[in-house]
Design a protein around this motif. Sequence first.
Motif, PDB file in Angstrom:
ATOM      1  N   THR A 153       0.815  -1.217   0.000  1.00  0.00           N
ATOM      2  CA  THR A 153       0.000   0.000   0.000  1.00  0.00           C
ATOM      3  C   THR A 153       0.847   1.264   0.000  1.00  0.00           C
ATOM      4  O   THR A 153       0.317   2.356  -0.131  1.00  0.00           O
ATOM      5  CB  THR A 153      -0.936   0.026   1.228  1.00  0.00           C
ATOM      6  N   LEU A 165      -5.942   2.817   7.032  1.00  0.00           N
ATOM      7  CA  LEU A 165      -6.589   2.010   6.004  1.00  0.00           C
ATOM      8  C   LEU A 165      -5.810   2.158   4.705  1.00  0.00           C
ATOM      9  O   LEU A 165      -5.350   3.255   4.370  1.00  0.00           O
ATOM     10  CB  LEU A 165      -8.040   2.464   5.776  1.00  0.00           C
ATOM     11  N   PHE A 223      -5.002   0.113   0.549  1.00  0.00           N
ATOM     12  CA  PHE A 223      -5.229  -0.967  -0.403  1.00  0.00           C
ATOM     13  C   PHE A 223      -4.263  -0.811  -1.559  1.00  0.00           C
ATOM     14  O   PHE A 223      -3.656   0.249  -1.766  1.00  0.00           O
ATOM     15  CB  PHE A 223      -6.680  -0.964  -0.914  1.00  0.00           C
ATOM     16  N   PRO A 255      -5.924  -5.393   0.620  1.00  0.00           N
ATOM     17  CA  PRO A 255      -6.240  -4.360   1.607  1.00  0.00           C
ATOM     18  C   PRO A 255      -5.328  -4.409   2.833  1.00  0.00           C
ATOM     19  O   PRO A 255      -4.639  -5.407   3.083  1.00  0.00           O
ATOM     20  CB  PRO A 255      -7.680  -4.701   1.999  1.00  0.00           C
TER      21      PRO A 255
END
Length: 742
Positions: free
Chosen positions: A121, A421, A423, A469
Amino acid sequence: MNVLDGDSQIEIIEVTAQKRVENIQKVPISIASFSSERIERMALRQLNEVAEFIPNLKMSQTNDFSSSIIIRGVGSHSRNIGFDARVGLYLDGVYVGQSPAHNQDLLDLERIEILRGPQGTLFGKNNVAGSINLITKKPEDEFSGNVGISVGNYDLRQYSAILNAPISDGLAAKFSVNQYQRDGFVENIATGSSLNEQDSYSYRGQISAKLSDSIEINFSIDSLKSDRLSFDGEPITNTLGTLKNTESPEQNKVSFDIDPQEEREISGESITVDWNIDNDFIVKSITGHRDSTIKFKNDFDFSAQSVAFLDYVDDYSQWSQELQLISPESDFQYVAGIYYFQQDAFTKRLPNVGDETLSLFTGVPRSDFEYGASLSDPESIFMLAAFHPGILSTIGNVDTTSYSMFFNSNYQFNNDIRLDLGFRYSTEQKSVDWTISSIDPQTNIPVIPIFELANGQVIDKRTDHDFSPLISLNYQVNHDVNAYIKYSTGYKSGGYNVDFLTQAQLDAGIEFDKETVASYEMGLKGDLFDHQMRFSSAIFYAKYDDYQINQLVNLTAGTTALSIRNAAKVKSYGAELELTYQLTDYLVLNAAAGLLEAKFDEFPAGGSNGEDLSGTSLPGVSDFTVNLSVQYYYPIPVANSQLSVSLSYNYQDDYNTDLDGQTTVTLADGEILGIGHVDGFGIINGAISLEQLDNGISLHLWVRNLTDEDSATILGEKSFFGTRRNIYVNPRTYGLTVKYYF
């Protein structure tokens, strides 16, 4: 230069693992940072020498053709152009590429960052096991530099120079150069040469231009050339692995009719543009081009007989483009990016099978069969045809095109809790145009047809898509201690087994599928005792599905063939702890330990003879590794300098190097030979340095493997013909480095 000034608090380490300059203790990643000062004091010259200081990190120590990097028990070498590495190596944000380019010279680095676990990511190229970032020192606006010379045993000689020069306001340049030579540790008694020598030349040129208050451009060009007699192990059996080796029974001696040779040419260019736009957003562009060529020759019968030798050329050319949008620092901040990667890989491999192959397998001189054939003896005619000498060949290309987008964000709910977070979405296409032939190009006669090697061509294309993710919850326990829990995923694209195969393997198909990983990690980091002690800890569990396994499988003729396929499942779990304690203003203790279990969770019929390998450990995995070190600094104000003494102890517990888990093999005469199981061993390194606090001369007296530990690191590894061979710890080396800073 890292100099203590009487402040007993530990210096803050800043890293850029998340594309921002951050305190390493705030980053929710299991990460180790290795400074330029430590590299210099311990006289580390190439990347593979760093591995012994980092828990749960290993790098191969012999030839660079099939160099491997292993993190948390998981890694691979990409000696095959259709098979990618699991650990990504980056130079200033540019993906370096395949195994032959991995063992870089440590030239003018600011630091090395080792990131454990899946990374995707925040990086353009997805890496399922971890990443290593080499971060160079950028040009500065003051004239400076240094020149250095090192001498040591094994006729070690190293010359280096760095020149940093401002050109105009906002424009500076730097040039760094390094030449390193060292004799080998292993004598080839058949040729008189010493193997596993080092002979490399590298340079880097950099230009940094600040065009305005908002735009900065950094250009870099680098090159490494290495031409050396390499090494692929000492045979402990005869060529066929049936009896003990009698040609060179002593350790550190071999008897090969051909010296292993390795020529590497690694080069690259990169342009990084940082553009500060409105509202403190940053747009970063990283454009990179790299070329890697390696020529490798090896005596793969591992004997003084003219049976067979390898002649390989692999070439990689790649372009990459990464664009990042970095938000301002706030309660909600993020990095978004897109990435393009194009690699054209070419291989040309021409093993030469000699006349003595027939004698090797039958024990009968070839001349006897030739005489029988002259009398029209059918058996003699058959055997001459079955073991006909000549040149085998594989030649072709595997081209890779990858597109991806990645996003990593964090939201600060309050002073204590932060949510991350991220992805990554990837599309990667591989195309292959590859030919394998066991027909000698000069005589048009099949070469050793009894081995049933393949003939044919593969033209194919495959595409992998993946969505990976990441989620992490970070909690600030108090002002000095942070905790995190993280779930991350990743993938490694599928590919093609473009190596020497049997006809049955070729007919069954050479393609293998992608593998995926899901990783769970909990960490605790912080400073204690008024910042005199710093610790970083993590526990982890990772599960790999469709794990790509690269192994030799046994054939009916007594030889082996390379197989790449997808194993069912692999799991890796364990813990890491790193601790720094500044006992006094001038005395620092470091401790680092790793606990690890990495095994095949499910792998039915996975062995070289079809055994069920479910529950067996991956090769090279130690349950326990530890590094202990102490540094003492003694200021000498009258000379404007300091004396430092460093001592480290690096230990790894026992492990198995045989994929099948074997620990013994019975030879033809009934003797039982120990293989596979390597007992635990430790290495002591030390250094004494006299360093100027300003410009002037600095001296570093260093020793590696102080006690001359001679343990095997690989025990009884099997080669194509069945030869069992060992690789040992490098012997004691020592020397003196003198540098003049101006």
